[in-house]
Design a protein around this motif. Structure first.
Motif, PDB file in Angstrom:
ATOM      1  N   TYR A  64     -41.923  68.459  31.533  1.00 10.13           N
ATOM      2  CA  TYR A  64     -41.357  69.295  32.228  1.00 10.13           C
ATOM      3  C   TYR A  64     -41.655  69.062  33.970  1.00 10.13           C
ATOM      4  CZ  TYR A  64     -41.371  72.411  28.379  1.00 10.13           C
ATOM      5  OH  TYR A  64     -41.245  72.928  26.907  1.00 10.13           O
ATOM      6  N   ARG A  67     -37.234  69.000  40.118  1.00 12.44           N
ATOM      7  CA  ARG A  67     -36.862  67.802  40.828  1.00 12.44           C
ATOM      8  C   ARG A  67     -35.808  68.467  41.876  1.00 12.44           C
ATOM      9  NH1 ARG A  67     -37.202  62.959  37.517  1.00 12.44           N
ATOM     10  NH2 ARG A  67     -38.185  63.565  35.641  1.00 12.44           N
ATOM     11  N   SER A  70     -32.066  68.394  40.807  1.00 10.20           N
ATOM     12  CA  SER A  70     -31.677  69.381  39.694  1.00 10.20           C
ATOM     13  C   SER A  70     -32.122  70.452  39.205  1.00 10.20           C
ATOM     14  CB  SER A  70     -31.917  68.415  38.292  1.00 10.20           C
ATOM     15  OG  SER A  70     -33.029  68.164  38.120  1.00 10.20           O
ATOM     16  N   LYS A  72     -35.344  72.965  37.995  1.00 12.14           N
ATOM     17  CA  LYS A  72     -36.392  72.765  36.758  1.00 12.14           C
ATOM     18  C   LYS A  72     -35.871  71.990  35.767  1.00 12.14           C
ATOM     19  CE  LYS A  72     -38.876  76.373  36.135  1.00 12.14           C
ATOM     20  NZ  LYS A  72     -39.479  77.661  35.569  1.00 12.14           N
ATOM     21  N   SER A  73     -36.519  71.068  35.361  1.00 11.26           N
ATOM     22  CA  SER A  73     -35.901  69.960  34.410  1.00 11.26           C
ATOM     23  C   SER A  73     -36.886  69.529  33.346  1.00 11.26           C
ATOM     24  CB  SER A  73     -35.824  68.662  35.208  1.00 11.26           C
ATOM     25  OG  SER A  73     -35.333  67.530  34.359  1.00 11.26           O
ATOM     26  N   GLU A  75     -37.621  67.041  29.912  1.00  8.52           N
ATOM     27  CA  GLU A  75     -37.202  65.579  29.137  1.00  8.52           C
ATOM     28  C   GLU A  75     -37.572  65.417  28.045  1.00  8.52           C
ATOM     29  OE1 GLU A  75     -38.057  60.736  29.988  1.00  8.52           O
ATOM     30  OE2 GLU A  75     -38.744  62.208  31.672  1.00  8.52           O
ATOM     31  N   THR A 102     -36.215  75.919  25.827  1.00  9.60           N
ATOM     32  CA  THR A 102     -36.510  75.494  27.461  1.00  9.60           C
ATOM     33  C   THR A 102     -35.666  76.526  28.194  1.00  9.60           C
ATOM     34  OG1 THR A 102     -34.778  73.866  27.238  1.00  9.60           O
ATOM     35  CG2 THR A 102     -37.263  73.187  26.866  1.00  9.60           C
ATOM     36  N   TYR A 107     -35.861  76.571  32.419  1.00  9.52           N
ATOM     37  CA  TYR A 107     -35.488  75.416  32.788  1.00  9.52           C
ATOM     38  C   TYR A 107     -33.824  75.324  32.714  1.00  9.52           C
ATOM     39  CZ  TYR A 107     -40.141  74.082  32.922  1.00  9.52           C
ATOM     40  OH  TYR A 107     -41.360  73.942  33.474  1.00  9.52           O
ATOM     41  N   GLU A 108     -33.361  74.368  33.740  1.00  9.53           N
ATOM     42  CA  GLU A 108     -31.866  74.437  33.893  1.00  9.53           C
ATOM     43  C   GLU A 108     -31.305  73.203  33.573  1.00  9.53           C
ATOM     44  OE1 GLU A 108     -31.880  76.459  38.521  1.00  9.53           O
ATOM     45  OE2 GLU A 108     -33.302  75.075  37.992  1.00  9.53           O
ATOM     46  N   VAL A 109     -31.878  72.180  33.499  1.00  8.01           N
ATOM     47  CA  VAL A 109     -31.399  70.931  33.143  1.00  8.01           C
ATOM     48  C   VAL A 109     -32.193  69.905  32.302  1.00  8.01           C
ATOM     49  CG1 VAL A 109     -30.908  68.560  34.203  1.00  8.01           C
ATOM     50  CG2 VAL A 109     -30.369  70.674  35.392  1.00  8.01           C
ATOM     51  N   ILE A 110     -31.619  69.180  31.126  1.00  9.60           N
ATOM     52  CA  ILE A 110     -32.515  68.433  30.403  1.00  9.60           C
ATOM     53  C   ILE A 110     -31.790  67.248  30.868  1.00  9.60           C
ATOM     54  CG2 ILE A 110     -32.575  67.568  28.051  1.00  9.60           C
ATOM     55  CD1 ILE A 110     -32.262  70.439  27.003  1.00  9.60           C
ATOM     56  N   GLU A 111     -32.899  66.279  31.048  1.00  2.01           N
ATOM     57  CA  GLU A 111     -32.778  64.421  31.286  1.00  2.01           C
ATOM     58  C   GLU A 111     -33.189  63.947  30.305  1.00  2.01           C
ATOM     59  OE1 GLU A 111     -33.402  63.706  35.504  1.00  2.01           O
ATOM     60  OE2 GLU A 111     -33.759  65.704  35.927  1.00  2.01           O
TER      61      GLU A 111
END
Length: 148
Positions: A64, A67, A70, A72-73, A75, A102, A107-111
């Motif tokens: 977590y 960034r 992006s 709250k991300s 991975e 998530t 959390y807003e984005v998955i990378e």
């Protein structure tokens, strides 16, 4: 076959080693254990398990972060499903669980990163709606210059 998903408790983290070893064949056992145990001390990491009844059949670490580009991300990392369970839609189920889990945490984005030679994972991630956004570069600063 009843598949469930849940976080793996810190005290149980070493149960992921047999699956993780299938993905990571180069890191010596002692170092892999040390790293796993240390990772669980960070508030920015947790590990998710996929279970067939009580049998661990899949894992994904989650890192977590926040960034600037992006928000709250999260991975997913070291994602693996046991070979005997592949092709049964468990990876998709795992990722659906991760998406909901998530999102509920805000959390807003998955990378994620995947090895360039792992073409099956590329197809999976494309089918999940992921797009290539950049390149992942690595510089090993140890004296031996090896990645393990």
């Amino acid at each position: 076959m009843e598949i469930t998903f849940k976080t793996i408790k810190k005290e149980d983290i070493l149960t992921v080693l047999p699956l993780l070893r299938k993905l990571n064949t180069t890191t010596p056992d002692t170092i892999l254990k040390e790293r796993l145990l240390e990772m669980t001390t960070y508030n920015t990491y947790e590990c998710i398990g996929a279970f067939d009844n009580d049998k661990l059949i899949g894992i994904s670490g989650l890192w977590y972060s926040l960034r600037h580009y992006s928000g709250k991300s999260v991975e997913p990392d070291h994602v693996i499903i046991d070979e005997s369970y592949r092709g049964k839609n468990i990876g998709k189920q795992l990722f659906n669980w991760i998406y909901e889990y998530t999102k509920q945490k805000g959390y807003e984005v998955i990378e994620l990163n995947t090895y360039t030679g792992n073409r099956k994972s590329h197809k999976f991630y494309y089918n999940e709606g992921f797009e290539i956004y950049g390149f992942h570069f690595v510089k090993v600063m140890r004296k031996d210059k090896k990645l393990y």
